[in-house]
Design an enzyme around this catalytic site. Structure first.
Site, short mmCIF file in Angstrom:
data_model
loop_
_atom_site.label_atom_id
_atom_site.label_comp_id
_atom_site.label_asym_id
_atom_site.label_seq_id
_atom_site.Cartn_x
_atom_site.Cartn_y
_atom_site.Cartn_z
NE ARG A 32 -52.24 -35.01 22.48
CZ ARG A 32 -51.14 -35.16 23.20
NH1 ARG A 32 -51.08 -34.66 24.41
NH2 ARG A 32 -50.12 -35.83 22.71
NE ARG A 36 -53.66 -35.09 29.75
CZ ARG A 36 -52.34 -35.08 29.63
NH1 ARG A 36 -51.61 -35.57 30.61
NH2 ARG A 36 -51.75 -34.58 28.57
NE ARG A 45 -55.70 -40.64 30.90
CZ ARG A 45 -55.04 -41.31 31.84
NH1 ARG A 45 -55.68 -41.77 32.89
NH2 ARG A 45 -53.74 -41.50 31.72
CG ASP A 82 -50.08 -41.43 21.56
OD1 ASP A 82 -50.43 -40.37 22.08
OD2 ASP A 82 -48.89 -41.72 21.32
CE1 TYR A 159 -42.12 -38.90 22.76
CE2 TYR A 159 -42.34 -38.54 20.40
CZ TYR A 159 -42.45 -38.09 21.70
OH TYR A 159 -42.91 -36.82 21.95
O1 CP3 Z 1 -55.56 -34.57 19.08
C1 CP3 Z 1 -56.36 -35.43 19.53
O2 CP3 Z 1 -57.27 -35.14 20.34
C2 CP3 Z 1 -56.26 -36.84 19.01
C3 CP3 Z 1 -55.54 -37.79 19.81
C4 CP3 Z 1 -54.04 -37.64 19.96
C5 CP3 Z 1 -53.35 -37.94 21.16
N1 CP3 Z 1 -52.02 -37.85 20.92
C6 CP3 Z 1 -53.99 -38.32 22.43
C7 CP3 Z 1 -53.19 -38.23 23.67
C8 CP3 Z 1 -53.09 -37.30 19.00
C9 CP3 Z 1 -53.28 -36.82 17.57
C10 CP3 Z 1 -51.82 -37.45 19.62
C11 CP3 Z 1 -50.55 -37.22 18.91
C12 CP3 Z 1 -49.28 -37.35 19.63
N2 CP3 Z 1 -48.97 -38.25 20.62
C13 CP3 Z 1 -48.12 -36.61 19.32
C14 CP3 Z 1 -48.00 -35.60 18.19
C15 CP3 Z 1 -48.63 -34.30 18.53
C16 CP3 Z 1 -47.91 -33.52 19.59
O3 CP3 Z 1 -48.47 -33.40 20.68
O4 CP3 Z 1 -46.81 -33.03 19.30
C17 CP3 Z 1 -47.11 -37.03 20.20
C18 CP3 Z 1 -45.70 -36.49 20.24
C19 CP3 Z 1 -47.64 -38.07 21.01
C20 CP3 Z 1 -46.95 -38.87 22.04
C21 CP3 Z 1 -47.54 -38.67 23.38
N3 CP3 Z 1 -48.79 -39.10 23.78
C22 CP3 Z 1 -46.95 -37.99 24.47
C23 CP3 Z 1 -45.58 -37.34 24.44
C24 CP3 Z 1 -47.86 -38.04 25.52
C25 CP3 Z 1 -47.63 -37.53 26.92
C26 CP3 Z 1 -47.70 -36.08 27.00
C27 CP3 Z 1 -49.08 -35.63 27.37
O5 CP3 Z 1 -49.61 -34.71 26.71
O6 CP3 Z 1 -49.59 -36.19 28.35
C28 CP3 Z 1 -49.03 -38.69 25.06
C29 CP3 Z 1 -50.27 -38.94 25.81
C30 CP3 Z 1 -51.57 -38.52 25.20
N4 CP3 Z 1 -51.91 -38.69 23.88
C31 CP3 Z 1 -52.66 -37.91 25.87
C32 CP3 Z 1 -53.69 -37.74 24.93
C33 CP3 Z 1 -55.07 -37.18 25.17
C34 CP3 Z 1 -52.72 -37.62 27.35
C35 CP3 Z 1 -52.90 -38.95 28.01
C36 CP3 Z 1 -53.76 -38.98 29.22
O7 CP3 Z 1 -55.00 -38.97 29.13
O8 CP3 Z 1 -53.15 -39.10 30.29
#
Ligand code: CP3
Length: 350
Positions: A32, A36, A45, A82, A159
């Site tokens: 990540r 944010r 964003r 994602d 999911y």
């Molecule tokens: O790592 C990186 O920077 C690359 C991009 C990336 C994102 N999600 C961007 C993201 C990667 C590799 C993921 C993987 C992901 N997504 C996982 C596996 C890794 C982990 O965290 O266990 C999972 C379970 C998801 C599903 C997901 N996406 C959830 C549960 C959420 C909401 C929770 C949260 O952290 O807000 C997201 C949203 C998400 N994916 C964000 C980002 C940067 C935040 C979104 C935003 O900008 O509001």
């Protein structure tokens, strides 16, 4: 384009680690890292309007991928996308409720599994992601490796079955218990689609692949074998057959003792470790099979101070006997202080 992976020793530090090389200073990136906690991410964003538009607009997705590289000079960039996009590409509706996380249409029985689009059909939705990869492979500094990724079938299924994130993956376990064969069909469909998705990322320029099995820890015994280990092994075998020499990182998060032998059993070149296992234990039991990645607890980047430096150095030291890629045990949180990332890098690189 000729594929030089098998003939030349890799020069990028991450590729060297994935090749099993011990390095005095381990290469580093963060899960990540585009996120944010960075003001420039929040600005892009806002420009995109919402999270999914950001994922599907190649110029903006490439921009946020590059932001942490410019700010910190990480050794690898990870494609901004994602893990749930693949479900959407298979026909399951996906949206992000602001401040609440992902929501999906639910897939809870064999009929719903049968109605999913086949693996070959996913590219129609996912082609912007491949375009992001192409932009990044042109624009990244030459020393920075590009990581593509997907969710592992089990984690994506949790999911799709629940329609949202769940603390215990209860709905997916219930489907598996109710109709193991029907649930296995869902895992097989996701496995086939994930192979196509990742293969296209590699064709577009991804140099490393990471498979995120964030909920692997809730599978035990034969369930772990059938739904975490085997699908990952199938994906890795197919990718390596199509792209010889492609390095692959597997992240069976919270697998605990199942981390032992996971690389051997799946063919992964590197196992990513969450922060529930100690670096000393993992060095003795997991790193003996090859490269490991991890495993600083993300909260240190919120708090900083002496503990951040101490823990970072302890992890570097614990893994100094073999190949290691420094990373966090899970994603950096929105509350993290960007200055603490500089402190972490200083503790690693000196
Ligand atoms: O790592 C990186 O920077 C690359 C991009 C990336 C994102 N999600 C961007 C993201 C990667 C590799 C993921 C993987 C992901 N997504 C996982 C596996 C890794 C982990 O965290 O266990 C999972 C379970 C998801 C599903 C997901 N996406 C959830 C549960 C959420 C909401 C929770 C949260 O952290 O807000 C997201 C949203 C998400 N994916 C964000 C980002 C940067 C935040 C979104 C935003 O900008 O509001």
């Amino acid at each position: 384009m000729t594929d030089t992976r098998q003939t030349e020793a890799p020069t990028k530090t991450i590729l060297r680690a994935l090749n099993g090389e011990r390095q005095a200073v381990p290469p580093v990136w963060m899960m990540r890292q585009a996120g944010r906690y960075l003001p420039e991410y929040r600005a892009t964003r806002a420009q995109a309007g919402d999270f999914l538009s950001l994922c599907y607009t190649p110029e903006l997705a490439a921009e946020v991928t590059l932001q942490p590289i410019r700010r910190y000079g990480f050794d690898a960039a990870i494609l901004f996308a994602d893990i749930l996009l693949i479900g959407q590409a298979m026909g399951t509706k996906l949206w992000f409720a602001e401040g609440e996380g992902p929501r999906m249409e639910t897939v809870t029985d064999r009929e719903a599994v049968a109605a999913l689009k086949p693996a070959e059909a996913i590219h129609e939705t996912l082609s912007p992601i491949y375009e992001t990869v192409r932009i990044l492979s042109r624009e990244l500094p030459r020393e920075t490796a590009l990581i593509g990724f997907a969710g592992a079938p089990w984690t994506v299924a949790t999911y799709m079955v629940a329609g949202r994130g769940t603390p215990d993956q209860g709905p997916a376990h219930a489907f598996k218990q109710r109709d193991r064969e029907g649930f296995a069909q869902l895992i097989d469909r996701l496995t086939a689609a994930t192979i196509e998705y990742l293969s296209e990322q590699v064709n577009a320029g991804a140099e490393v692949i990471k498979i995120f099995d964030s909920w692997a820890g809730s599978l035990k015994g034969a369930d772990f074998d059938d739904f975490a280990l085997k699908p990952t092994a199938t994906i890795i075998a197919a990718l390596k057959a199509r792209h010889p020499g492609l390095p692959i990182i597997a992240f069976p998060r919270e697998a605990g003792d199942r981390y032992v032998g996971f690389a051997r059993a799946t063919g992964a070149d590197c196992v990513a470790l969450d922060n529930s296992v100690s670096a000393e234990w993992a060095a003795a039991h997991v790193q003996i099979d090859g490269c490991v990645q991890g495993n600083l607890a993300p909260h240190h980047l919120v708090e900083g101070g002496a503990a951040l430096v101490r823990e970072t150095k302890r992890i570097v030291q614990a893994f100094s006997g073999g190949a290691h890629i420094f990373n966090l045990g899970h994603g950096i949180t929105p509350q993290a202080d960007p200055e603490n990332v500089h402190r972490m890098l200083e503790a690693i690189r000196g």
